[in-house]
Design an enzyme around this catalytic site. Structure first.
Site, PDB file in Angstrom:
ATOM      1  N   ASN A 151      -1.217   1.197   5.923  1.00 57.41           N
ATOM      2  CA  ASN A 151      -0.346   0.208   5.274  1.00 57.41           C
ATOM      3  C   ASN A 151       0.165  -0.695   6.385  1.00 57.41           C
ATOM      4  OD1 ASN A 151       1.566  -1.235   3.835  1.00 57.41           O
ATOM      5  ND2 ASN A 151       3.058   0.435   3.786  1.00 57.41           N
ATOM      6  N   GLY A 152      -0.038  -2.006   6.225  1.00 58.99           N
ATOM      7  CA  GLY A 152       0.405  -2.950   7.251  1.00 58.99           C
ATOM      8  C   GLY A 152      -0.691  -3.971   7.520  1.00 58.99           C
ATOM      9  N   LYS A 193       6.694  -3.482  -4.828  1.00 59.20           N
ATOM     10  CA  LYS A 193       8.120  -3.169  -4.783  1.00 59.20           C
ATOM     11  C   LYS A 193       8.707  -3.507  -3.425  1.00 59.20           C
ATOM     12  CE  LYS A 193      12.070  -1.557  -6.098  1.00 59.20           C
ATOM     13  NZ  LYS A 193      12.866  -2.513  -6.882  1.00 59.20           N
ATOM     14  N   ARG A 216       4.664   0.675  -6.112  1.00 60.53           N
ATOM     15  CA  ARG A 216       4.659  -0.195  -4.936  1.00 60.53           C
ATOM     16  C   ARG A 216       3.726  -1.388  -5.127  1.00 60.53           C
ATOM     17  NH1 ARG A 216       6.549   2.349  -0.251  1.00 60.53           N
ATOM     18  NH2 ARG A 216       5.145   1.195   1.074  1.00 60.53           N
ATOM     19  N   CYS A 261       0.823  -1.208   0.000  1.00 60.09           N
ATOM     20  CA  CYS A 261       0.000   0.000   0.000  1.00 60.09           C
ATOM     21  C   CYS A 261       0.864   1.268   0.000  1.00 60.09           C
ATOM     22  CB  CYS A 261      -0.876   0.021   1.241  1.00 60.09           C
ATOM     23  SG  CYS A 261      -1.852  -1.459   1.405  1.00 60.09           S
ATOM     24  N   LYS A 300      13.980 -13.143 -12.228  1.00 56.21           N
ATOM     25  CA  LYS A 300      13.774 -11.933 -13.033  1.00 56.21           C
ATOM     26  C   LYS A 300      12.799 -12.240 -14.158  1.00 56.21           C
ATOM     27  CE  LYS A 300      15.047  -9.590 -11.367  1.00 56.21           C
ATOM     28  NZ  LYS A 300      15.379  -8.961 -10.193  1.00 56.21           N
ATOM     29  N   TRP A 336      -2.916  -2.644  -1.712  1.00 58.29           N
ATOM     30  CA  TRP A 336      -2.481  -3.954  -2.183  1.00 58.29           C
ATOM     31  C   TRP A 336      -3.156  -4.952  -1.241  1.00 58.29           C
ATOM     32  CZ3 TRP A 336       0.479  -8.161  -0.443  1.00 58.29           C
ATOM     33  CH2 TRP A 336       0.981  -8.995  -1.441  1.00 58.29           C
ATOM     34  N   GLU A 369       9.064 -13.142 -12.825  1.00 60.24           N
ATOM     35  CA  GLU A 369       8.277 -12.102 -12.163  1.00 60.24           C
ATOM     36  C   GLU A 369       7.708 -11.083 -13.140  1.00 60.24           C
ATOM     37  OE1 GLU A 369      10.193  -9.443  -9.302  1.00 60.24           O
ATOM     38  OE2 GLU A 369      12.100  -9.703 -10.300  1.00 60.24           O
ATOM     39  N   HIS A 426      18.004 -35.804 -11.017  1.00 64.70           N
ATOM     40  CA  HIS A 426      17.301 -36.335  -9.848  1.00 64.70           C
ATOM     41  C   HIS A 426      15.812 -36.018  -9.871  1.00 64.70           C
ATOM     42  CE1 HIS A 426      21.065 -37.682  -8.152  1.00 64.70           C
ATOM     43  NE2 HIS A 426      21.577 -36.541  -8.598  1.00 64.70           N
TER      44      HIS A 426
HETATM   45  O1  M6R Z   1      13.663  -4.449  -0.683  1.00 61.21           O
HETATM   46  P1  M6R Z   1      14.233  -5.833  -0.533  1.00 61.21           P
HETATM   47  O2  M6R Z   1      15.583  -5.964  -1.162  1.00 61.21           O
HETATM   48  O3  M6R Z   1      14.253  -6.301   0.887  1.00 61.21           O
HETATM   49  O4  M6R Z   1      13.248  -6.772  -1.339  1.00 61.21           O
HETATM   50  C1  M6R Z   1      13.423  -8.151  -1.362  1.00 61.21           C
HETATM   51  C2  M6R Z   1      12.585  -8.801  -2.439  1.00 61.21           C
HETATM   52  O5  M6R Z   1      11.228  -8.512  -2.228  1.00 61.21           O
HETATM   53  C3  M6R Z   1      12.972  -8.308  -3.838  1.00 61.21           C
HETATM   54  O6  M6R Z   1      14.322  -8.534  -4.114  1.00 61.21           O
HETATM   55  C4  M6R Z   1      12.113  -9.029  -4.901  1.00 61.21           C
HETATM   56  O7  M6R Z   1      12.441 -10.380  -4.950  1.00 61.21           O
HETATM   57  C5  M6R Z   1      12.277  -8.353  -6.257  1.00 61.21           C
HETATM   58  N1  M6R Z   1      10.995  -8.087  -6.851  1.00 61.21           N
HETATM   59  C6  M6R Z   1      13.002  -9.158  -7.261  1.00 61.21           C
HETATM   60  O8  M6R Z   1      13.164  -8.443  -8.451  1.00 61.21           O
END
Ligand code: M6R
Length: 608
Positions: A101-102, A603, A27, A2, A485, A75, A488, A504
């Site tokens: 947010n939370g 994000k 975000r 959020c 990458k 979110w 996602e 395996h």
């Molecule tokens: O802000 P942070 O580095 O703690 O975030 C960790 C993960 O949420 C972040 O790296 C996520 O996996 C990315 N979307 C990958 O691109």
């Protein structure tokens, strides 16, 4: 996650709220809303879906009069995305409005208690208990009412609150979720993230857990967690506003990939002075450094993948065990931590809920903690004993690129610094490493300068349903990041396997035409990976190999080849990930996806 914005001042609030919410879109969200005080009543406009719908509904905010307001991008956690579940939430009488947010962990008993007292609820959210609690705890003073209400809450929150009885004001508080207060000229703001208000002010206050802010247009009053008023120091933001905008690129992700040479330069250069590794913010006791017997690296997502490369660097140079764990696992597994251990938390945002919890778990056990963080003043940066910043600048695209590569660079710097203090790297070795690190940004620039071949390969494979990544050693850690990458942002199913593990189980998924991306940049294990390439090709796989320049033998075993210049085994992943980031980008773009804001993702993951 959020996004929150709040405005009080002389201007019409709604257009300002909408503009800031736009900057918070990255975000991740599924609904949006605003509450504005007009004629001593609170007006709410909210809806499921993109922010543009809210902008259309209010004619870019012009139809919503009032100079004090709060806005929110939601979110969904509790309750599906819908009108009723969108924020802001009003109290039963409509006199209080709340954005949150939370997650409120005890919202069920609170809701039952409030329903028994006659309060009504329209949503399935945890947040609505807060607006009704405001009414239940009403002290006739917005800040005091908020302080009384949050005493009932368990969980995480950043809150912005309006009261129809105090029509010039916003009250705000945070616990374990990000919230910043901005100070303007005759106008003030609350916001989840600094870039969203950079065009409005550069003077901000970083709120600590439990602190309450009361904003009037002309003044901001702060209360500590005990309700005592105090003077808070502001922080001047000197980043370039354009750093948070697209600068001519179609997507933030492309801009941020292209910024990697600069981000690496900024992260590395100030840390090497007169042939020595000098890490600002790291005044470690030399005797303790010598006694260091184990490192625990804890992180989520790409930061965890960076941590895996850190293990290779630290174990290789320090000769002590390094454990790498996913934060959501570490926090609950009761790790064995000792005073001569170091816990390294890696986080781009510094606000990832599980990483914050892991940090607190380690601190609670009395172990020294070091954070590798990008966002200045974020929770992890403030709470860790030591902070090593990655100077990557604001990262907006959900898929991290420069955040990740600078994390690996920071781990290399940390390794060299610790090895230097422990006398484990000779002067000559330190000099060699210094020279390689200094060359790294230019080498990254070279790799990024030509992406025609990556683009061509993306156009061959963008409509595949499954893509496998294989590698050994550091190439396996790199495979994990390449695969994350890709999946996602492209929504293509992808998994990464240690190349030797394929037989395996996973090899049963290889069919004629399946794409396998084989990473063979590590010299030591390359021959073994070549054998695994042959095994998948024998089952009909199409192989795209990523290898070092001048590796001619790969040509004869792979269908397609991407090459990266050789720098040194330990730092190679920083160069080798670049074509994989580009590949993911082009595949996602060719699929017409929202590259910067992939579905279901946020994000910064500020809830557990
Ligand atoms: O802000 P942070 O580095 O703690 O975030 C960790 C993960 O949420 C972040 O790296 C996520 O996996 C990315 N979307 C990958 O691109």
């Amino acid at each position: 996650m959020c996004g929150i914005i709040g405005y009080t001042g002389p201007r019409q609030a709604a257009p300002i709220l909408l503009d800031a919410l736009k900057k918070l879109e990255y975000r991740g969200y599924d609904s949006a809303g605003m509450a504005v005080i007009s004629l001593d009543a609170i007006q709410v406009r909210k809806m499921r879906g993109r922010l543009q719908l809210l902008a259309n509904m209010t004619r870019d905010g012009r139809d919503l009069p009032g100079t004090v307001g709060i806005g929110h991008t939601r979110w969904a956690t509790h309750g599906e995305p819908s009108y009723y579940n969108s924020h802001p939430h009003l109290s039963s009488s409509g006199r209080f409005a709340v954005v949150h947010n939370g997650i409120i962990e005890n919202y069920r008993p609170l809701k039952d208690m409030l329903i028994a007292k006659g309060y009504t609820f329209l949503s399935a959210t945890d947040t609505e208990v807060i607006s009704n609690l405001m009414e239940y705890c009403d002290q006739g003073d917005l800040a005091r009412t908020l302080m009384a209400a949050v005493k009932h809450l368990q969980g995480s929150y950043a809150l912005g609150v309006l009261s129809a009885d105090e029509p010039d004001r916003i009250a705000a508080v945070r616990r374990d979720s990000p919230l910043i207060v901005g100070r303007g000229e005759g106008e003030n703001f609350i916001v989840s993230d600094i870039p969203a208000i950079l065009s409005l002010t550069r003077d901000v206050y970083l709120m600590k857990d439990g602190e309450v802010a009361l904003l009037d247009p002309e003044k901001i009053t702060f209360f500590d967690p005990y309700g005592e008023q105090f003077d808070k120091e502001s922080f001047h933001v000197d980043w370039d506003v354009s750093a948070a905008e697209k600068g001519g690129y179609e997507h933030f992700m492309m801009k941020e990939m292209m910024e990697q040479p600069t981000a690496l330069r900024e992260t590395i250069r100030p840390r090497i002075k007169d042939g020595r590794f000098v890490l600002d913010g790291l005044q470690l006791d030399p005797d303790w450094v010598k006694s260091l017997s184990m490192v625990h690296i804890v992180a989520c997502g790409s930061a965890y993948h960076a941590g895996r490369l850190g293990k290779n660097l630290l174990e290789g140079r320090l000769g002590i065990p390094v454990d790498v764990d996913i934060a959501s696992e570490f926090r609950y597994r009761q790790p064995i931590l000792k005073p001569e251990h170091l816990v390294v938390i890696i986080s781009q945002s510094g606000e990832t809920a599980d990483s914050i919890a892991a940090l607190r778990e380690a601190k609670g056990k009395g172990v020294k903690t070091l954070a590798i963080v990008n966002v200045v003043g974020s929770t992890i940066a403030r709470e860790a004993d030591y902070t090593l910043y990655t100077w990557a600048g604001p990262e907006i695209a959900v898929a991290t690129t420069k955040g990740y590569t600078t994390q690996v660079a920071a781990l290399a710097l940390l390794t060299c610094c610790l090895a230097q203090e422990r006398g484990q790297m000779s002067g000559e070795e330190l000099q060699q490493m210094e020279a390689l690190l200094m060359k790294l940004p230019d080498a990254a620039e070279e790799v990024l300068s030509d992406h025609k071949e990556v683009q061509r390969l993306a156009s061959l494979f963008f409509n595949h349903k499954d893509i496998f990544f294989i590698g050994r050693g550091i190439d396996y850690s790199l495979s994990l990041e390449g695969s994350l990458k890709l999946k996602e942002i492209s929504y293509i199913h992808s998994e990464a396997q240690p190349a030797g593990e394929l037989k395996h189980g996973t090899i049963s998924l290889i069919q004629p035409g399946t794409l396998v991306i084989a990473l063979a940049t590590g010299k030591r294990l390359r021959d073994k990976t070549i054998s695994n390439i042959q095994e998948v090709r024998a089952r009909g796989a199409v192989v795209l190999a990523l290898c070092l320049e001048h590796d001619e033998e790969i040509e004869s075993v792979a269908d397609h080849v991407l090459r990266v210049p050789f720098l040194c085994e330990e730092l190679e992943p920083i160069l080798a990930i670049l074509p994989l980031q580009l590949f993911a980008y082009y595949v996602a773009a060719l699929n017409g996806n929202d590259v910067d804001k992939p579905r279901n993702l946020a994000k910064s993951v500020t809830v557990e």
